[in-house]
Design a protein around this motif. Sequence first.
Motif, PDB file in Angstrom:
ATOM      1  N   CYS A 162      29.110  42.560  49.359  1.00 14.31           N
ATOM      2  CA  CYS A 162      27.655  42.572  49.188  1.00 14.31           C
ATOM      3  C   CYS A 162      27.267  43.131  47.823  1.00 14.31           C
ATOM      4  CB  CYS A 162      27.010  43.405  50.295  1.00 14.31           C
ATOM      5  SG  CYS A 162      27.021  42.595  51.904  1.00 14.31           S
ATOM      6  N   LEU A 163      27.933  44.213  47.412  1.00  6.39           N
ATOM      7  CA  LEU A 163      27.674  44.786  46.085  1.00  6.39           C
ATOM      8  C   LEU A 163      27.969  43.747  44.993  1.00  6.39           C
ATOM      9  CD1 LEU A 163      29.397  48.244  46.648  1.00  6.39           C
ATOM     10  CD2 LEU A 163      26.964  47.934  46.120  1.00  6.39           C
ATOM     11  N   HIS A 164      29.113  43.093  45.127  1.00 11.00           N
ATOM     12  CA  HIS A 164      29.558  42.121  44.134  1.00 11.00           C
ATOM     13  C   HIS A 164      28.579  40.955  44.001  1.00 11.00           C
ATOM     14  CE1 HIS A 164      32.461  39.621  41.919  1.00 11.00           C
ATOM     15  NE2 HIS A 164      32.110  38.635  42.718  1.00 11.00           N
ATOM     16  N   GLU A 165      28.190  40.362  45.116  1.00 11.85           N
ATOM     17  CA  GLU A 165      27.321  39.186  45.074  1.00 11.85           C
ATOM     18  C   GLU A 165      25.903  39.524  44.627  1.00 11.85           C
ATOM     19  OE1 GLU A 165      27.922  36.001  45.323  1.00 11.85           O
ATOM     20  OE2 GLU A 165      30.062  36.324  45.617  1.00 11.85           O
ATOM     21  N   LEU A 166      25.392  40.682  45.029  1.00 10.19           N
ATOM     22  CA  LEU A 166      24.064  41.086  44.561  1.00 10.19           C
ATOM     23  C   LEU A 166      24.081  41.284  43.049  1.00 10.19           C
ATOM     24  CD1 LEU A 166      21.150  41.919  44.938  1.00 10.19           C
ATOM     25  CD2 LEU A 166      21.936  44.187  45.699  1.00 10.19           C
ATOM     26  N   ALA A 167      25.148  41.870  42.533  1.00  9.20           N
ATOM     27  CA  ALA A 167      25.282  42.052  41.084  1.00  9.20           C
ATOM     28  C   ALA A 167      25.284  40.707  40.361  1.00  9.20           C
ATOM     29  CB  ALA A 167      26.566  42.820  40.772  1.00  9.20           C
ATOM     30  N   LEU A 189      25.982  48.146  40.196  1.00  7.88           N
ATOM     31  CA  LEU A 189      26.563  47.567  41.407  1.00  7.88           C
ATOM     32  C   LEU A 189      27.986  47.066  41.162  1.00  7.88           C
ATOM     33  CD1 LEU A 189      23.449  45.522  42.591  1.00  7.88           C
ATOM     34  CD2 LEU A 189      24.382  47.541  43.728  1.00  7.88           C
ATOM     35  N   GLY A 190      28.208  46.502  39.985  1.00  3.48           N
ATOM     36  CA  GLY A 190      29.544  46.028  39.647  1.00  3.48           C
ATOM     37  C   GLY A 190      30.561  47.161  39.617  1.00  3.48           C
ATOM     38  N   ARG A 191      30.141  48.309  39.085  1.00 11.15           N
ATOM     39  CA  ARG A 191      31.033  49.475  39.065  1.00 11.15           C
ATOM     40  C   ARG A 191      31.331  49.942  40.496  1.00 11.15           C
ATOM     41  NH1 ARG A 191      31.787  50.961  33.952  1.00 11.15           N
ATOM     42  NH2 ARG A 191      30.086  50.993  32.436  1.00 11.15           N
ATOM     43  N   ALA A 206      38.280  39.269  40.211  1.00 12.98           N
ATOM     44  CA  ALA A 206      36.934  38.720  40.048  1.00 12.98           C
ATOM     45  C   ALA A 206      35.932  39.828  39.750  1.00 12.98           C
ATOM     46  CB  ALA A 206      36.524  37.969  41.313  1.00 12.98           C
ATOM     47  N   THR A 207      36.122  40.995  40.381  1.00 12.88           N
ATOM     48  CA  THR A 207      35.189  42.101  40.163  1.00 12.88           C
ATOM     49  C   THR A 207      35.337  42.664  38.754  1.00 12.88           C
ATOM     50  OG1 THR A 207      35.456  42.598  42.522  1.00 12.88           O
ATOM     51  CG2 THR A 207      34.327  44.238  41.185  1.00 12.88           C
ATOM     52  N   LEU A 208      36.576  42.798  38.286  1.00 11.22           N
ATOM     53  CA  LEU A 208      36.814  43.215  36.894  1.00 11.22           C
ATOM     54  C   LEU A 208      36.162  42.229  35.922  1.00 11.22           C
ATOM     55  CD1 LEU A 208      40.608  44.071  37.232  1.00 11.22           C
ATOM     56  CD2 LEU A 208      38.875  45.701  36.453  1.00 11.22           C
ATOM     57  N   HIS A 235      38.390  42.713  30.861  1.00 10.80           N
ATOM     58  CA  HIS A 235      38.877  41.332  30.817  1.00 10.80           C
ATOM     59  C   HIS A 235      40.405  41.291  30.711  1.00 10.80           C
ATOM     60  CE1 HIS A 235      35.360  38.860  31.029  1.00 10.80           C
ATOM     61  NE2 HIS A 235      34.791  39.357  29.961  1.00 10.80           N
ATOM     62  N   ARG A 236      40.986  42.219  29.950  1.00  9.69           N
ATOM     63  CA  ARG A 236      42.445  42.268  29.855  1.00  9.69           C
ATOM     64  C   ARG A 236      43.052  42.583  31.229  1.00  9.69           C
ATOM     65  NH1 ARG A 236      43.947  41.798  24.662  1.00  9.69           N
ATOM     66  NH2 ARG A 236      42.786  42.847  23.005  1.00  9.69           N
ATOM     67  N   ALA A 237      42.433  43.534  31.930  1.00  6.91           N
ATOM     68  CA  ALA A 237      42.937  43.901  33.254  1.00  6.91           C
ATOM     69  C   ALA A 237      42.815  42.729  34.233  1.00  6.91           C
ATOM     70  CB  ALA A 237      42.167  45.117  33.779  1.00  6.91           C
ATOM     71  N   ALA A 238      41.690  42.003  34.154  1.00  2.31           N
ATOM     72  CA  ALA A 238      41.510  40.837  35.028  1.00  2.31           C
ATOM     73  C   ALA A 238      42.547  39.758  34.713  1.00  2.31           C
ATOM     74  CB  ALA A 238      40.100  40.282  34.871  1.00  2.31           C
ATOM     75  N   LEU A 239      42.812  39.559  33.423  1.00  2.00           N
ATOM     76  CA  LEU A 239      43.770  38.533  33.010  1.00  2.00           C
ATOM     77  C   LEU A 239      45.172  38.829  33.547  1.00  2.00           C
ATOM     78  CD1 LEU A 239      44.136  35.935  31.366  1.00  2.00           C
ATOM     79  CD2 LEU A 239      44.587  37.355  29.350  1.00  2.00           C
ATOM     80  N   GLU A 240      45.525  40.103  33.577  1.00  2.00           N
ATOM     81  CA  GLU A 240      46.839  40.480  34.112  1.00  2.00           C
ATOM     82  C   GLU A 240      46.973  40.111  35.592  1.00  2.00           C
ATOM     83  OE1 GLU A 240      47.569  44.558  33.362  1.00  2.00           O
ATOM     84  OE2 GLU A 240      47.703  44.336  31.176  1.00  2.00           O
ATOM     85  N   LEU A 241      45.826  40.086  36.293  1.00  3.62           N
ATOM     86  CA  LEU A 241      45.843  39.747  37.719  1.00  3.62           C
ATOM     87  C   LEU A 241      45.696  38.247  37.959  1.00  3.62           C
ATOM     88  CD1 LEU A 241      43.563  42.650  39.033  1.00  3.62           C
ATOM     89  CD2 LEU A 241      46.058  42.513  39.092  1.00  3.62           C
ATOM     90  N   ARG A 242      45.616  37.487  36.856  1.00  5.58           N
ATOM     91  CA  ARG A 242      45.484  36.029  36.963  1.00  5.58           C
ATOM     92  C   ARG A 242      46.623  35.384  36.193  1.00  5.58           C
ATOM     93  NH1 ARG A 242      38.829  35.554  36.200  1.00  5.58           N
ATOM     94  NH2 ARG A 242      38.351  36.085  38.363  1.00  5.58           N
ATOM     95  N   PRO A 243      47.824  35.385  36.764  1.00  5.14           N
ATOM     96  CA  PRO A 243      49.003  34.876  36.058  1.00  5.14           C
ATOM     97  C   PRO A 243      48.945  33.362  35.881  1.00  5.14           C
ATOM     98  CG  PRO A 243      49.534  35.306  38.341  1.00  5.14           C
ATOM     99  CD  PRO A 243      48.130  35.790  38.144  1.00  5.14           C
TER     100      PRO A 243
END
Length: 697
Positions: A162-167, A189-191, A206-208, A235-243
């Motif tokens: 809910c926090l994520h989508e409202l943001a 909200l994103g934090r 996705a949240t990162l 973005h770097r942290a998100a990229l690491e989670l998206r191999p």
Amino acid sequence: MASTDDVSDKRAVLESCPPGSNGRDSALFDLALALRYRFEEEGNFGDLDEAITLHRDALQLRPSGHSGRSSSRSELALCLSKRYDSQGAVADLEEAITLGRAALELRLPGHPGRAVTLYNLARHLGKRFEKYARMSDLDEAIELHRAALELCPSGHRHRSSCLHELAVCLSERYDSQGAVADLEEAVTLGRAALELHLPGHPDRAATLYNLACYLGKRFEKYARMSDLDEAIELHRAALELRPSGHRYRSLSLHELALCLSKRYDSQGTVADLEEAVTLGRAALDLCPTGHPDRDVTLNNLAWHLGKRFEKYARMSDLDEAIELHRAALELCPSGHRDRSSSLYSLALCLSERYDSQGAVADPEEAVTLGRAALELYLPGHPDRAVTLYNLACGLRKRFEKYARMHDLDEAIELHRAALELLPSGHRYRSLSVHSLALCLSDRYDSQGTVADLEEAVTLERAALGLRLPGHPDRAVTLNNLAWHLGKRFEKYARMSDLDEAIELHRAALELCPSGHRDRSSSLYSLALCLSERYDSQGAVADLEEAVTLGRAALELYLPGHPDRAATLYNLACGLRKRFEKYARMYDLDEAIELHRAALELCPSGHPYQSSSLYELALCLSERYDSQGAVADLEEAVTLGRALLDLCPTGHPDRASCLHDLAQSLAKHFCHQPMAADLDEAIALEQEALQLLTPGDP
């Protein structure tokens, strides 16, 4: 495998519940649910289509008042929404919204499924907003998400979603309406969502990513580097989670590249730009032909390459950027939402290539594309001002090429229109003021309307007031204001204008140290003004400094530079003046050699050919006066005849050319009395007298 087993089990249950038997509605519902789960894992559209059919059958068995009716409506809505995501059939989305509303009516306050129903309806409305951009849909989605969040207190399993989508929705509303409060709340909200999506959570990437995007937007609003730096790290942290192979990897590559490119714009660290180019290429590799994001990825890689061209002036970067922009434009046909930006970007690159290479086709295409972009950026569009500005700049370049006044007149009108859209405080206002001043100054040069020159001076002063010490364009603004004042001095001979111009050129030169790209032009311009002040006041120090600065400018204008001829010419003129002051022959000899070099760079048709012919003839005539070498006088006569050919009847300089040639012929007669020389000299002077009016010198 587990999902397939579940589908098989649920199908067996359904087969044991033939039509008319008790529990068939539940068996239909459960099999549909299992098929949706398998679709989400494996992506088989047949599963989703079958799930929708089964949910419809179950719903028919759950009439009004049935305890499972709300669940059937909610699940059918969810499946239709997912099919819309995959296939884009708007009818599916509309039905999903209708069913979602109906489900919500059945799940009154206090119902355990109300929160998820609010959440899902909000998501359906958010998708419709993305399709039609109706703010009512987005506003309602935000209110529904808020209501869902209230039902998901700390510790609730759906609170993070809910926090994520409202943001996300608040960020989209900020994009549409610009209310900073929405953006600030999105960041907050994103934090909060990120704190709940701990390492290992499937939605952490996705949240990162989204929090990074919100911070990137806030950077664009306030230019706080801390926001951009944090966005890059996220973005770097998100990229690491998206191999490799992850469906959103290209998106992360693309956005990280954009942030690095923005940091390069702010701090100038080349490593950021190089990484942006590398990431942009990697993103493009993941967006092959047919990918929905290929056009925007092509455009952004082109932008990064364009910036690298501005840094290193490697034509390969600019040429590639142009090809990428062309490829992006082909993917944006009439009616495409990104067509206008593709037209604009391609026009800008073509204009830059013209500046570098002078290819005639480039400015023509740039103007055509700029007009097409402007037609799409209607009044009220946030990019209309910059499109007006760039089209005006393209027209000015075309004026410089062909001297068609209608191009310059239109450029001025477009610059005025752009300026009206850039109020006080706008970051591009100084650029618009500066460019309008340049166009007005050009029109003064062509038509002599003093009002244009006066307005150019006023506007350039305003631009300078906006470009305070430390501004990267302060030097060029100082120089241009000095040029406008120099023109006004030539008109009215007010020494205050020339003195101010000299001080402005000095200030500009201080901002252009050794190695600066504008140092040569600053040296050249200051030397010219000092030489003019010497002509008016006779201060030898001005002349000496003009010669010194002219030599320094010439060292920077190497062979092949387009301004080398003018620099040779002006240095030669300064040396001739010094010869006239001190009668040192080496000054005159050097002046003659420099004028010869300048004349070689001014072929037939060159705008400065007549000036070079005149000055070289003058220097040769003066050397003849000092040393008596007849060859100098003979050459002066030859050059004088060539100059007269360039000043036909009606030319404003014809009278002076006639007089100077007559004087050279008279000298030749004195050296070697030939009646033909004297007769021609008399005829030339008589023609000159006929062209002069009372009051002429």
